[in-house]
Scaffold this active site. Sequence first.
Site, PDB file in Angstrom:
ATOM      1  N   GLU A   1       0.814  -1.114  -0.203  1.00  0.00           N
ATOM      2  CA  GLU A   1       0.007   0.037  -0.008  1.00  0.00           C
ATOM      3  C   GLU A   1       0.972   1.360  -0.086  1.00  0.00           C
ATOM      4  OE1 GLU A   1      -3.535   2.290   2.722  1.00  0.00           O
ATOM      5  OE2 GLU A   1      -3.079  -0.202   2.660  1.00  0.00           O
TER       6      GLU A   1
ATOM      7  N   HIS B   1       2.540   1.792  -3.464  1.00  0.00           N
ATOM      8  CA  HIS B   1       1.312   2.393  -4.284  1.00  0.00           C
ATOM      9  C   HIS B   1       1.284   3.880  -4.078  1.00  0.00           C
ATOM     10  CE1 HIS B   1      -2.801   3.284  -4.920  1.00  0.00           C
ATOM     11  NE2 HIS B   1      -2.649   2.807  -6.291  1.00  0.00           N
TER      12      HIS B   1
END
Length: 93
Positions: free
Chosen positions: A28, A31
Site C-alpha cells: 500500500e 502504491h
Amino acid sequence: MPSNSVDVAVANTLFPERAVEPYKAWLEMIHRYLAGTLGFVVFAITYLALRNERSRLGAALPVLLSLVIVFQAALGMWTVTLKLMPIVVMGIY
C-alpha cells in the site's frame, strides 16, 4: 502498525479477525508513493502547459487529468477514512 513481536502478538490477540500483515502495508505504501509521484508529474505538466501562452487550448487535457487525479485521491481517502466498500465508492454496486 506494531513492529516488534510482542506488539504484533497483542494486536493479533485483540483483533483476531484482522491479523497483522506487514507485506500488505508495504504494498500500500509503495502504491501511494508511486501514485503521488505520478500526480506531481501530471501537475508539473499542467503547470507548464498553463504557463505556455501559445497553447492555452492545449492545456485542457493536462487540466482534465489533474482534476481526475484529485478526484481519484479523494475517492481513495474516503474509502479508507469512511470505511466504505471500494465497490460502493466506485459506483458499480
